[in-house]
Design a protein around this motif. Structure first.
Motif, PDB file in Angstrom:
ATOM      1  N   ASP A   1       0.797  -1.223   0.000  1.00  0.00           N
ATOM      2  CA  ASP A   1       0.000   0.000   0.000  1.00  0.00           C
ATOM      3  C   ASP A   1       0.833   1.277   0.000  1.00  0.00           C
ATOM      4  OD1 ASP A   1      -2.575  -1.338   0.192  1.00  0.00           O
ATOM      5  OD2 ASP A   1      -1.961  -1.858   2.239  1.00  0.00           O
ATOM      6  N   CYS A   2       2.113   1.181   0.345  1.00  0.00           N
ATOM      7  CA  CYS A   2       2.943   2.381   0.439  1.00  0.00           C
ATOM      8  C   CYS A   2       4.398   2.033   0.144  1.00  0.00           C
ATOM      9  CB  CYS A   2       2.817   3.000   1.835  1.00  0.00           C
ATOM     10  SG  CYS A   2       3.846   4.461   2.095  1.00  0.00           S
ATOM     11  N   ILE A   3       5.044   2.840  -0.675  1.00  0.00           N
ATOM     12  CA  ILE A   3       6.472   2.690  -0.941  1.00  0.00           C
ATOM     13  C   ILE A   3       7.107   4.073  -0.998  1.00  0.00           C
ATOM     14  CG2 ILE A   3       6.394   0.474  -2.175  1.00  0.00           C
ATOM     15  CD1 ILE A   3       6.259   1.996  -4.758  1.00  0.00           C
ATOM     16  N   TRP A   4       8.420   4.097  -0.839  1.00  0.00           N
ATOM     17  CA  TRP A   4       9.175   5.336  -0.963  1.00  0.00           C
ATOM     18  C   TRP A   4      10.212   5.171  -2.065  1.00  0.00           C
ATOM     19  CZ3 TRP A   4       7.648   3.109   3.543  1.00  0.00           C
ATOM     20  CH2 TRP A   4       6.851   3.873   4.405  1.00  0.00           C
ATOM     21  N   LEU A   5      10.300   6.153  -2.954  1.00  0.00           N
ATOM     22  CA  LEU A   5      11.323   6.172  -3.995  1.00  0.00           C
ATOM     23  C   LEU A   5      12.403   7.150  -3.574  1.00  0.00           C
ATOM     24  CD1 LEU A   5       9.211   6.249  -7.301  1.00  0.00           C
ATOM     25  CD2 LEU A   5      10.085   4.283  -6.031  1.00  0.00           C
ATOM     26  N   VAL A   6      13.620   6.648  -3.447  1.00  0.00           N
ATOM     27  CA  VAL A   6      14.738   7.458  -2.974  1.00  0.00           C
ATOM     28  C   VAL A   6      15.719   7.639  -4.114  1.00  0.00           C
ATOM     29  CG1 VAL A   6      16.578   7.664  -1.259  1.00  0.00           C
ATOM     30  CG2 VAL A   6      14.421   6.516  -0.658  1.00  0.00           C
TER      31      VAL A   6
ATOM     32  N   GLN B   1      10.285  10.305  -2.433  1.00  0.00           N
ATOM     33  CA  GLN B   1       8.924  10.438  -2.937  1.00  0.00           C
ATOM     34  C   GLN B   1       8.088   9.298  -2.378  1.00  0.00           C
ATOM     35  OE1 GLN B   1       8.575  10.184  -7.200  1.00  0.00           O
ATOM     36  NE2 GLN B   1       6.340  10.251  -7.178  1.00  0.00           N
ATOM     37  N   GLN B   2       7.033   9.623  -1.658  1.00  0.00           N
ATOM     38  CA  GLN B   2       6.149   8.605  -1.112  1.00  0.00           C
ATOM     39  C   GLN B   2       5.025   8.321  -2.101  1.00  0.00           C
ATOM     40  OE1 GLN B   2       4.972   9.055   3.003  1.00  0.00           O
ATOM     41  NE2 GLN B   2       3.008   8.019   2.660  1.00  0.00           N
ATOM     42  N   ILE B   3       4.758   7.048  -2.328  1.00  0.00           N
ATOM     43  CA  ILE B   3       3.666   6.634  -3.208  1.00  0.00           C
ATOM     44  C   ILE B   3       2.685   5.809  -2.390  1.00  0.00           C
ATOM     45  CG2 ILE B   3       3.023   5.298  -5.247  1.00  0.00           C
ATOM     46  CD1 ILE B   3       5.731   5.861  -6.417  1.00  0.00           C
ATOM     47  N   ASP B   4       1.443   6.249  -2.348  1.00  0.00           N
ATOM     48  CA  ASP B   4       0.387   5.532  -1.645  1.00  0.00           C
ATOM     49  C   ASP B   4      -0.592   4.970  -2.672  1.00  0.00           C
ATOM     50  OD1 ASP B   4       1.090   6.141   1.154  1.00  0.00           O
ATOM     51  OD2 ASP B   4       0.712   8.207   0.537  1.00  0.00           O
ATOM     52  N   ARG B   5      -1.030   3.765  -2.439  1.00  0.00           N
ATOM     53  CA  ARG B   5      -1.976   3.123  -3.351  1.00  0.00           C
ATOM     54  C   ARG B   5      -3.402   3.584  -3.048  1.00  0.00           C
ATOM     55  NH1 ARG B   5      -5.485  -0.982  -3.365  1.00  0.00           N
ATOM     56  NH2 ARG B   5      -4.982  -1.560  -1.204  1.00  0.00           N
ATOM     57  N   PRO B   6      -4.066   4.234  -4.013  1.00  0.00           N
ATOM     58  CA  PRO B   6      -5.470   4.608  -3.804  1.00  0.00           C
ATOM     59  C   PRO B   6      -6.359   3.356  -3.784  1.00  0.00           C
ATOM     60  CG  PRO B   6      -4.465   5.869  -5.603  1.00  0.00           C
ATOM     61  CD  PRO B   6      -3.528   4.747  -5.276  1.00  0.00           C
ATOM     62  N   PRO B   7      -7.525   3.437  -3.175  1.00  0.00           N
ATOM     63  CA  PRO B   7      -8.407   2.266  -3.082  1.00  0.00           C
ATOM     64  C   PRO B   7      -8.813   1.694  -4.436  1.00  0.00           C
ATOM     65  CG  PRO B   7      -9.116   3.979  -1.566  1.00  0.00           C
ATOM     66  CD  PRO B   7      -8.049   4.585  -2.419  1.00  0.00           C
ATOM     67  N   ASP B   8      -8.856   2.543  -5.481  1.00  0.00           N
ATOM     68  CA  ASP B   8      -9.309   2.073  -6.785  1.00  0.00           C
ATOM     69  C   ASP B   8      -8.187   1.513  -7.655  1.00  0.00           C
ATOM     70  OD1 ASP B   8      -8.121   4.547  -7.038  1.00  0.00           O
ATOM     71  OD2 ASP B   8      -9.412   5.200  -8.687  1.00  0.00           O
ATOM     72  N   VAL B   9      -6.963   1.457  -7.123  1.00  0.00           N
ATOM     73  CA  VAL B   9      -5.825   0.898  -7.867  1.00  0.00           C
ATOM     74  C   VAL B   9      -5.508  -0.473  -7.267  1.00  0.00           C
ATOM     75  CG1 VAL B   9      -3.382   1.160  -8.460  1.00  0.00           C
ATOM     76  CG2 VAL B   9      -4.886   3.154  -8.434  1.00  0.00           C
TER      77      VAL B   9
END
Length: 347
Positions: A291-296, A306-314
């Motif tokens: 549900d969450c990752i960070w790109l460094v 950069q934080q990436i969060d997964r929206p409920p519709d993805v």
């Protein structure tokens, strides 16, 4: 990719002393690379003008990614019965390979035997003795049919697979042991090195940091009658930096970090960039990794996160992750081609 520090082994010593060779995959890899080597299309693949692309004549016709996936076993005997393993199923690598194929990449999928595979990962996760009959129906004449509820989903997966296979954009190379994985990775890097910035390494495999040297292994199964077993493992040498700086230095390299503590996670991600020069680190926290990752990455003189969060519709966060990686790789290719166009042509 293993990055254990202070190993007593160099990468060359490790690979020379191990039992695995890559001779059986070299022909497959060479043919796959040649299929995507038409220089006329390199400009479109890199997003630059044909005149600029002409400065790098060995760019591939389309970008190529090596996706590594799944865990590696560490044998404890030469005729192996016992081994050390990890929990990785390879789901992230398989889902990422799908996204790279949809983005137009040629994909070399270096994955653990039996781990998740592109386009069928959701079926592999669910398929078993009880669910087999939920997906398929056996006719009275022995024919096999897909149940109506799943037919559209499976048909779409088959259509996507047929398309990429017809275009010759997918090559699967299976491995099991740590020795096989690193031998195959070196062979891939050697074959792809001349292709420079059009190559991307996306190192999602969960690679052991420790191993038992081949010379220290018992030839046959270790006997329990000998009493308690004490083993000493050696640290795997720093292959990540070797890949980045020596094996395939003009490619783009994306590595992965998984921890259970976010503060340690980001610290280690920074360290991978500083120590090994990778272009991007995908940082995962164990319990939130879907549900969450960070790109460094390194941006001028500072680390960018950069934080990436997964929206409920993805359904899968890999959709968002690979889109960011593809954008970064396009920038990498365009910058390299522009630099080559301004200077002496690469050979």
């Amino acid at each position: 990719m293993a990055d254990a520090a202070d190993s007593d082994w160099t990468p060359e010593q490790f690979l020379a002393a191990g039992p695995a060779t890559a001779e059986d995959i070299v022909a497959k890899v060479t043919a796959f690379i040649d299929r995507h080597s038409a220089p006329a299309a390199a400009a479109a693949a890199a997003g630059v003008t044909s005149a600029a692309a002409a400065a790098v004549p060995r760019l591939l016709a389309r970008p190529l990614v090596v996706v590594t996936s799944g865990g590696t076993t560490v044998p404890l005997e030469r005729n192996c019965v016992r081994f050390i393993d990890n929990f990785s199923k390879g789901t992230r690598g398989a889902l990422s390979a799908e996204q790279f194929l949809q983005a137009g990449y040629a994909v070399v999928f270096l994955s653990r035997h039996g781990s998740a595979q592109p386009f069928v990962s959701e079926f592999q996760e669910e398929l078993g003795a009880q669910t087999l009959t939920d997906l398929f129906e056996l006719g009275a004449d022995g024919s096999l049919h897909v149940h109506g509820a799943q037919q559209q989903q499976i048909a779409a997966a088959v259509a996507r697979v047929q398309a990429v296979l017809a275009e010759g954009r997918y090559l699967h190379l299976p491995y099991t042991t740590l020795f096989e994985y690193l031998a195959y990775l070196r062979a891939l890097a050697a074959a792809l090195a001349p292709r420079g910035p059009s190559v991307l390494f996306y190192l999602a495999a969960a690679v052991s940091d420790f191993f038992m040297p081949w010379s220290d292994m018992a030839e046959h199964k270790i006997q329990s009658a000998g009493g308690p077993l004490t083993i000493t493992l050696s640290k795997v040498p720093k292959m990540l930096g070797t890949l980045r700086r020596q094996w395939c230095p003009r490619s783009m390299v994306v590595s992965f970090k998984l921890e259970t503590d976010q503060q340690i996670l980001l610290k280690k991600a920074y360290g991978a960039i500083e120590a090994y020069g990778v272009h991007l680190v995908v940082a995962n926290e164990l319990h939130s990794r879907k549900d969450c990752i960070w790109l460094v990455s390194q941006q001028e003189d500072a680390m960018a996160v950069q934080q990436i969060d997964r929206p409920p519709d993805v359904p899968a966060i890999e959709t968002l992750l690979v889109a960011e990686v593809v954008a970064a790789h396009q920038q990498h290719m365009a910058a390299a081609v522009a630099a080559a166009a301004d200077g002496p042509a690469e050979r």
